[in-house]
Design an enzyme around this catalytic site. Structure first.
Site, short mmCIF file in Angstrom:
data_model
loop_
_atom_site.label_atom_id
_atom_site.label_comp_id
_atom_site.label_asym_id
_atom_site.label_seq_id
_atom_site.Cartn_x
_atom_site.Cartn_y
_atom_site.Cartn_z
N LYS A 1 31.07 -7.54 -2.04
CA LYS A 1 30.44 -8.85 -2.12
C LYS A 1 30.75 -9.63 -0.86
O LYS A 1 31.91 -9.84 -0.50
CB LYS A 1 30.90 -9.61 -3.36
N ASP B 1 29.55 -13.37 -7.36
CA ASP B 1 30.83 -12.72 -7.69
C ASP B 1 30.70 -11.96 -9.01
O ASP B 1 31.13 -10.81 -9.13
CB ASP B 1 31.95 -13.76 -7.84
N GLY C 1 28.89 -16.26 0.85
CA GLY C 1 28.08 -17.18 1.65
C GLY C 1 28.93 -17.92 2.66
O GLY C 1 28.47 -18.22 3.77
N LYS D 1 35.59 -14.77 -9.00
CA LYS D 1 36.03 -13.53 -8.33
C LYS D 1 37.11 -12.84 -9.15
O LYS D 1 37.04 -11.64 -9.41
CB LYS D 1 36.61 -13.83 -6.94
N GLY E 1 25.50 -19.70 -1.16
CA GLY E 1 25.67 -21.10 -1.60
C GLY E 1 25.49 -22.11 -0.47
O GLY E 1 24.65 -23.01 -0.58
P1 ADP Z 1 32.93 -17.46 -1.45
O1 ADP Z 1 31.81 -17.99 -0.63
O2 ADP Z 1 33.57 -16.29 -0.80
O3 ADP Z 1 32.56 -17.21 -2.89
P2 ADP Z 1 34.57 -19.68 -2.52
O4 ADP Z 1 34.76 -20.96 -1.77
O5 ADP Z 1 33.67 -19.73 -3.69
O6 ADP Z 1 34.10 -18.60 -1.42
O7 ADP Z 1 36.00 -19.14 -3.02
C1 ADP Z 1 37.12 -19.03 -2.15
C2 ADP Z 1 38.03 -20.25 -2.23
O8 ADP Z 1 38.79 -20.27 -3.45
C3 ADP Z 1 39.11 -20.33 -1.17
O9 ADP Z 1 38.64 -20.81 0.06
C4 ADP Z 1 40.15 -21.26 -1.80
O10 ADP Z 1 39.98 -22.59 -1.37
C5 ADP Z 1 39.84 -21.21 -3.29
N1 ADP Z 1 41.01 -20.86 -4.12
C6 ADP Z 1 41.31 -21.43 -5.31
N2 ADP Z 1 42.44 -20.92 -5.83
C7 ADP Z 1 42.92 -20.01 -4.95
C8 ADP Z 1 44.09 -19.16 -4.91
N3 ADP Z 1 45.00 -19.15 -5.89
N4 ADP Z 1 44.25 -18.34 -3.85
C9 ADP Z 1 43.34 -18.33 -2.85
N5 ADP Z 1 42.22 -19.11 -2.82
C10 ADP Z 1 42.00 -19.97 -3.85
MG MG Z 2 31.94 -18.65 -4.35
#
Ligand code: ADP
Ligand code: MG
Length: 322
Positions: free
Chosen positions: A33, A189, A36, A248, A72
């Site tokens: 995966k 995810d 975005g 995730k 996103g």
């Molecule tokens: P993606 O576009 O890859 O789906 P997201 O922003 O949705 O990215 O998810 C990743 C984010 O999750 C990280 O940047 C971080 O801010 C957040 N996050 C929340 N809890 C945790 C954790 N325990 N460890 C690492 N990241 C975390």
């Molecule tokens: Mg995300």
């Protein structure tokens, strides 16, 4: 004293280190995966080019990579250009009829062909599909409050197995449809996990914008190198895992509990992070396995590999001295 390796010898050593992994993963399905946020990173095009190289390399050494992408930030950007405010409830985008149209346009019209084209710079490998194609992702409304945000009701992987058998790399935009043909925007995810499960994948890999799971979100030193689905239940319950990390982690848990051997959360901003995870002894990011038994087995395996490597080193040294 060890003499430093000549650059070419180092290259050869790296390739040799990859051998057992190439053998182990040959013919195996790996679902990746691509977030975005990773896509939208500071050097968008470089990041995508490097990602494409890794995917093609995986395919050329005999793996069957399957790409699921998010989008996103790109959806939010087009909404902004159209003067539409993005609204979120519990991290989920509120998706009215107009928004689901925009999401479909961006995912299937913009992001998907970008990823496909980046891979196909290297040959005729990638084929873009959305969850609507071949009924791949069947969906239902999660919650009327969120509009056309879908939950997966079924994955019909026929279109993917057909492509994989013909040696193509499927690239999936996560729009699903219900029985009436209504489109839904579905969390990528979640889709990646369900597809890994449906394909009986060896691995599920999340490329995101952080180097892995942390026990303290703000502290890079708190990276969790390896963990189990059972332990992750605790980290979700106590709020350690939040926001975009939740889908995730829950997908990793479900996948490894349903037969996917390993799940990984990696930093998509690191150059060639996929190759570093797949083909080196050290690995990188966070690895998730089902339970303590599986983790113990992994640790024993790593220790055995270390011993063999140490022995080889000793041999080399005694050889040099004699
Ligand atoms: P993606 O576009 O890859 O789906 P997201 O922003 O949705 O990215 O998810 C990743 C984010 O999750 C990280 O940047 C971080 O801010 C957040 N996050 C929340 N809890 C945790 C954790 N325990 N460890 C690492 N990241 C975390
Ligand atoms: Mg995300």
């Amino acid at each position: 004293m060890t003499t430093p390796l000549a650059p070419n010898a180092l290259r050869a050593e790296t390739l040799v280190e990859a051998l057992p992994y190439i053998r182990r993963f040959s013919g195996k399905t790996v679902v990746v995966k691509y977030g975005g946020n990773a896509l939208a990173g500071t050097s968008q095009h470089d990041a995508l080019e490097l990602f494409a190289e890794d995917i093609v390399m995986m395919r050329l050494v005999g793996m069957r990579p399957v790409v699921v992408h998010g989008g996103g930030p790109q959806i939010s950007a087009l909404m902004e250009r159209l003067g539409k405010q993005a609204k979120f409830v519990d991290g989920l985008r509120v998706t009215d009829a107009e928004t689901v149209d925009i999401a479909r346009m961006v995912l299937k019209g913009q992001v998907n062909p970008q990823v496909v084209a980046a891979i196909n710079v290297h040959g005729n490998y990638a084929v873009g599909v959305s969850g609507v194609d071949g009924g791949l992702i069947r969906a239902t409304a999660r919650n009327p409050e969120l509009g056309f945000v879908g939950d997966v009701t079924a994955i019909n992987p026929g279109v993917l197995t057909g492509l994989l058998e013909n040696e193509f790399i499927p690239v999936i935009a996560t729009i699903g449809s219900d029985a009436t043909g209504q489109a839904y925007n579905i969390n990528a995810d979640t889709v990646a996990g369900r597809i890994a499960e449906a394909l009986g994948a060896e691995k599920l890999v999340y490329l995101t914008d952080i180097e892995g799971l942390r026990t303290k979100v703000g502290d890079p030193a708190s990276l969790i190198r390896q963990t189990t689905a059972d332990h992750l239940d605790e980290l979700i319950a106590d709020g350690t895992i939040a926001g975009g990390m939740i889908p995730k982690v829950t997908s990793c848990q479900q996948a490894v509990r349903s037969g996917v051997r390993r799940a990984h959360i990696l930093d998509g901003r690191i150059a060639h992070v996929l190759l570093l995870e797949l083909f080196t002894d050290e690995g990188i990011g966070t690895m998730v396995v089902s339970d303590q038994l599986a983790l113990d087995a992994h640790l024993a395996e790593t220790k055995a590999a270390d011993l063999i490597a140490a022995e080889a080193n000793t041999d080399e040294h005694s050889g040099a001295e004699s």
